[in-house]
Design an enzyme around this catalytic site. Structure first.
Site, PDB file in Angstrom:
ATOM      1  N   ASN A  73       0.804  -1.236   0.000  1.00 40.71           N
ATOM      2  CA  ASN A  73       0.000   0.000   0.000  1.00 40.71           C
ATOM      3  C   ASN A  73       0.835   1.283   0.000  1.00 40.71           C
ATOM      4  O   ASN A  73       0.494   2.244  -0.690  1.00 40.71           O
ATOM      5  CB  ASN A  73      -1.018  -0.017   1.148  1.00 40.71           C
ATOM      6  CG  ASN A  73      -0.393  -0.140   2.500  1.00 40.71           C
ATOM      7  OD1 ASN A  73       0.671  -0.742   2.653  1.00 40.71           O
ATOM      8  ND2 ASN A  73      -1.010   0.438   3.497  1.00 40.71           N
ATOM      9  N   CYS A 113      -3.284   1.464   6.420  1.00 39.52           N
ATOM     10  CA  CYS A 113      -3.731   0.687   7.582  1.00 39.52           C
ATOM     11  C   CYS A 113      -4.458   1.558   8.599  1.00 39.52           C
ATOM     12  O   CYS A 113      -5.223   1.060   9.408  1.00 39.52           O
ATOM     13  CB  CYS A 113      -2.527   0.022   8.234  1.00 39.52           C
ATOM     14  SG  CYS A 113      -1.281   1.215   8.726  1.00 39.52           S
ATOM     15  N   GLU A 130       7.089   0.394  16.508  1.00 41.67           N
ATOM     16  CA  GLU A 130       8.201   0.938  15.733  1.00 41.67           C
ATOM     17  C   GLU A 130       8.091   2.455  15.829  1.00 41.67           C
ATOM     18  O   GLU A 130       7.202   2.986  16.468  1.00 41.67           O
ATOM     19  CB  GLU A 130       8.151   0.405  14.297  1.00 41.67           C
ATOM     20  CG  GLU A 130       8.421  -1.098  14.272  1.00 41.67           C
ATOM     21  CD  GLU A 130       8.495  -1.714  12.885  1.00 41.67           C
ATOM     22  OE1 GLU A 130       8.790  -0.994  11.917  1.00 41.67           O
ATOM     23  OE2 GLU A 130       8.251  -2.922  12.775  1.00 41.67           O
TER      24      GLU A 130
HETATM   25  P1  NAD Z   1      -0.016  -9.365   3.299  1.00 38.24           P
HETATM   26  O1  NAD Z   1       0.040  -9.774   4.721  1.00 38.24           O
HETATM   27  O2  NAD Z   1      -0.771 -10.208   2.354  1.00 38.24           O
HETATM   28  O3  NAD Z   1       1.469  -9.276   2.686  1.00 38.24           O
HETATM   29  C1  NAD Z   1       2.455  -8.465   3.244  1.00 38.24           C
HETATM   30  C2  NAD Z   1       3.828  -9.035   2.896  1.00 38.24           C
HETATM   31  O4  NAD Z   1       3.966 -10.306   3.530  1.00 38.24           O
HETATM   32  C3  NAD Z   1       4.048  -9.277   1.403  1.00 38.24           C
HETATM   33  O5  NAD Z   1       5.375  -8.961   1.097  1.00 38.24           O
HETATM   34  C4  NAD Z   1       3.808 -10.777   1.271  1.00 38.24           C
HETATM   35  O6  NAD Z   1       4.465 -11.356   0.183  1.00 38.24           O
HETATM   36  C5  NAD Z   1       4.370 -11.289   2.578  1.00 38.24           C
HETATM   37  N1  NAD Z   1       3.821 -12.569   3.042  1.00 38.24           N
HETATM   38  C6  NAD Z   1       2.582 -13.058   2.842  1.00 38.24           C
HETATM   39  N2  NAD Z   1       2.458 -14.266   3.435  1.00 38.24           N
HETATM   40  C7  NAD Z   1       3.648 -14.545   4.016  1.00 38.24           C
HETATM   41  C8  NAD Z   1       4.142 -15.643   4.777  1.00 38.24           C
HETATM   42  N3  NAD Z   1       3.380 -16.692   5.069  1.00 38.24           N
HETATM   43  N4  NAD Z   1       5.428 -15.591   5.223  1.00 38.24           N
HETATM   44  C9  NAD Z   1       6.207 -14.526   4.953  1.00 38.24           C
HETATM   45  N5  NAD Z   1       5.790 -13.458   4.219  1.00 38.24           N
HETATM   46  C10 NAD Z   1       4.518 -13.461   3.771  1.00 38.24           C
HETATM   47  O7  NAD Z   1      -0.532  -7.865   3.289  1.00 38.24           O
HETATM   48  P2  NAD Z   1      -0.872  -6.952   2.035  1.00 38.24           P
HETATM   49  O8  NAD Z   1      -2.118  -7.458   1.407  1.00 38.24           O
HETATM   50  O9  NAD Z   1       0.349  -6.803   1.216  1.00 38.24           O
HETATM   51  O10 NAD Z   1      -1.157  -5.522   2.756  1.00 38.24           O
HETATM   52  C11 NAD Z   1      -2.383  -5.143   3.271  1.00 38.24           C
HETATM   53  C12 NAD Z   1      -2.468  -5.432   4.756  1.00 38.24           C
HETATM   54  O11 NAD Z   1      -1.390  -4.822   5.431  1.00 38.24           O
HETATM   55  C13 NAD Z   1      -3.713  -4.869   5.410  1.00 38.24           C
HETATM   56  O12 NAD Z   1      -4.205  -5.806   6.321  1.00 38.24           O
HETATM   57  C14 NAD Z   1      -3.213  -3.634   6.145  1.00 38.24           C
HETATM   58  O13 NAD Z   1      -3.985  -3.223   7.237  1.00 38.24           O
HETATM   59  C15 NAD Z   1      -1.869  -4.111   6.572  1.00 38.24           C
HETATM   60  N6  NAD Z   1      -0.972  -2.972   6.864  1.00 38.24           N
HETATM   61  C16 NAD Z   1      -0.677  -2.673   8.165  1.00 38.24           C
HETATM   62  C17 NAD Z   1       0.145  -1.592   8.468  1.00 38.24           C
HETATM   63  C18 NAD Z   1       0.499  -1.196   9.894  1.00 38.24           C
HETATM   64  O14 NAD Z   1       1.407  -0.376  10.065  1.00 38.24           O
HETATM   65  N7  NAD Z   1      -0.170  -1.718  10.898  1.00 38.24           N
HETATM   66  C19 NAD Z   1       0.674  -0.829   7.419  1.00 38.24           C
HETATM   67  C20 NAD Z   1       0.340  -1.165   6.108  1.00 38.24           C
HETATM   68  C21 NAD Z   1      -0.481  -2.249   5.833  1.00 38.24           C
HETATM   69  O1  6OD Z   2       3.677   6.623   8.741  1.00 40.24           O
HETATM   70  C1  6OD Z   2       4.230   5.614   9.134  1.00 40.24           C
HETATM   71  O2  6OD Z   2       5.320   5.628   9.727  1.00 40.24           O
HETATM   72  C2  6OD Z   2       3.584   4.305   8.939  1.00 40.24           C
HETATM   73  N1  6OD Z   2       4.228   3.237   9.444  1.00 40.24           N
HETATM   74  C3  6OD Z   2       2.429   4.222   8.274  1.00 40.24           C
HETATM   75  C4  6OD Z   2       1.704   3.032   8.042  1.00 40.24           C
HETATM   76  C5  6OD Z   2       0.638   3.094   7.254  1.00 40.24           C
HETATM   77  C6  6OD Z   2      -0.111   1.944   6.945  1.00 40.24           C
HETATM   78  O3  6OD Z   2      -0.561   1.704   5.860  1.00 40.24           O
END
Ligand code: NAD
Ligand code: 6OD
Length: 496
Positions: A163, A296, A474
């Site tokens: 994202n 997120c 973090e």
């Molecule tokens: P995802 O969990 O499908 O994938 C994220 C990464 O993990 C990718 O690089 C993927 O290839 C890898 N991955 C997937 N399965 C794995 C496994 N079993 N072992 C090791 N690596 C693996 O997430 P996405 O669809 O890419 O992103 C969207 C999600 O991320 C949403 O749920 C969003 O809320 C979350 N997100 C959270 C934050 C935060 O800071 N809390 C920030 C951005 C996105």
């Molecule tokens: O702004 C940041 O430092 C951060 N970790 C944002 C995460 C956004 C999630 O999609």
């Protein structure tokens, strides 16, 4: 549609291991531009062999000049990386827009400059942080000095989503490097290109070979899982879905490695009856639709005090219509596509469920796009009402440009609904009363709460969620702590 500039990247996004592009012998898969659906390159699919090669290169770097470099010298290099990220901003914009379809001016104005800011902020923080000394006198009268030092962990794996690809990768890479670690990055299989450019920039800035490696590929059964499984990878910093976090934790448990998890959310905003209505409407639209709802921190549930409810919903639906999807290279475009066909199908399924049980106040459909964009994965900004609190659209993370709005009668009811979620990442409180803002914010079960604002970031603050939204923090010194091992050296001496 305007012609999209392309970054100076090769057709195949290759692994970067030990300072060189890894000659691909294995499989590749097509990369599609989400705005058009057109193939715009191929991705090398790494696995155990590539992770093994990266671990070897990283270990060699740790034993070489990087391992002997002072913290000040490392931080000077990070500042150089920041300079070069800004110098190559347009290449990075083209790469990120190509991979995600997001509006170019969003990438250019805040997201990619944040990558440079991450390097500067963590370099400054690491430079200025003092080691701690604890002095005491022992029972037998000796003077005792305990010095707490911070040492690198060693090889660390960074696994990031699609994202905000470069922002999220650099938010982990910068503190990991500041603390002297060596990195194997696994970008999302949807958005690998800016990680390739970052590898190039790191090398140009003078980081020794093997300090920053990139292995591309899938997660489960691919490069991601191989990275988590590797016994010499001592820590994994992961951002992504909560379900993926669970699976990573299970894999990592065999090797007992350190984990930092930034996971999903189902974030709530509470609009109290004394809120500035127009500010709350515009702010909520931004927090629901920015990056097509794929942050997120995005708001997917809005609880509005009953006296404001009808006006708020009508105004939010009006505001949603101003988030016009379109050509990412056009200045007025505010909304890009969603990341993939699969993700758009997921959102459509949620929209169908919402239309069956509730009221669609805005969007809920795939918009008609102009020539050249019809093949992309678009979805209109959407506002739902009248769904029960246990409806999947209200309970589950959709991760698209959608939100549900519900009324409440008392502050207590609002908090009860907002907190009745398995997630706890981010919240927003809209009110003119600061005391009330503090009272409600403190009771919101969220790692981050914004008052009359959203996604304002001071990089010294901790970042992360409670419940299913994450483990650990973090940001600021929390990142420096995660990416280091403390070592205590105890020296007693006789002052007499
Ligand atoms: P995802 O969990 O499908 O994938 C994220 C990464 O993990 C990718 O690089 C993927 O290839 C890898 N991955 C997937 N399965 C794995 C496994 N079993 N072992 C090791 N690596 C693996 O997430 P996405 O669809 O890419 O992103 C969207 C999600 O991320 C949403 O749920 C969003 O809320 C979350 N997100 C959270 C934050 C935060 O800071 N809390 C920030 C951005 C996105
Ligand atoms: O702004 C940041 O430092 C951060 N970790 C944002 C995460 C956004 C999630 O999609």
């Amino acid at each position: 549609m305007k012609a999209m500039p392309t970054a100076t990247v090769p057709e195949v996004r290759r692994h970067f291991i030990g300072g060189r592009w890894f000659e691909e012998t294995g499989k590749t898969r097509p990369l599609r531009n989400p705005a058009t659906g057109m193939v715009h390159g191929r991705l090398a699919l790494g696995g155990e062999a590539e992770v093994e090669a990266a671990v070897r290169a990283a270990r060699a770097a740790l034993e070489g000049p990087w391992g002997r470099m002072t913290l000040a010298a490392r931080c000077d290099l990070l500042d150089k990386v920041a300079d070069q990220l800004l110098e190559r901003l347009e290449d990075l914009v083209a790469a990120e827009v190509g991979d995600t379809g997001k509006p170019a001016h969003e990438a250019r104005s805040w997201e990619l400059p944040r990558a440079a800011a991450n390097f500067r902020a963590f370099a400054a923080l690491a430079r200025s942080r003092a080691d701690e000394v604890f002095r005491m006198r022992s029972a037998d009268g000796l003077e005792v000095m305990n010095t707490v030092l911070r040492a690198p962990i060693g090889v660390v794996g960074l696994i990031v989503p699609w994202n905000l690809p470069l922002l999220l990768l650099t938010f982990k890479a910068a503190p990991a490097l500041a603390m002297g670690n060596v990195i194997i990055a696994k970008p999302s299989e949807e958005t690998p290109t800016t990680a390739c450019l970052l590898a190039e920039i790191m090398a140009e800035a003078g980081l020794p070979d093997g300090v920053f490696n990139v292995v591309h590929g899938l997660g489960a059964g691919g490069a991601g899982e191989a990275l988590v499984r590797h016994p010499e990878v001592r820590a994994i910093a992961f951002t992504g879905e909560s379900a993926t976090g669970r699976s990573i934790m299970a894999t990592a448990s065999h090797g007992l490695k350190a984990l930092s998890f930034e996971l999903g959310g189902k974030n709530a905003a509470i609009v109290l009856e004394d809120a500035d209505l127009e500010a709350a409407v515009a702010g909520t639209a931004r927090s629901a639709f920015l990056n097509t709802g794929q942050v997120c921190l995005c708001t997917e549930r809005v609880y509005v005090a009953r006296p404001l409810y009808e006006t708020f919903v009508a105004r939010l639906a009006e505001e949603a219509s101003r988030w016009v999807p379109g050509d990412p290279w056009q200045l007025g475009t505010r909304l890009g596509p969603v990341i993939s066909e699969g993700q758009r199908e997921r959102i459509r399924r949620y929209a169908a469920l919402a239309a069956e049980s509730g009221t669609v106040r805005a969007g809920g459909v795939v918009p008609v796009m102009s020539e050249g964009l019809e093949g992309g994965w678009w979805f209109a900004p959407t506002v739902w009402t009248d769904l029960g609190e246990d409806h999947p659209c209200v309970r589950e993370e959709v991760f698209g440009p959608v939100c549900h709005v519900a009324p409440f009668d008392t502050e207590e009811d609002a908090l009860k609904m907002a907190n009745a979620s398995p997630y706890g990442l981010a919240g927003v409180v809209w009110t003119r009363d600061l005391e009330r803002a503090m009272r409600v914010s403190r009771r919101l079960e969220a790692g981050l709460t914004w008052v009359n604002s959203w996604y304002l970031r001071d990089l010294r603050t901790p970042f992360g969620g409670v419940k299913a939204s994450g483990i650990g923090r973090e940001g600021g010194v929390w990142s420096l702590d995660f990416f280091s091992e403390t070592r205590t050296i105890c020296v007693p001496w006789d002052e007499s």
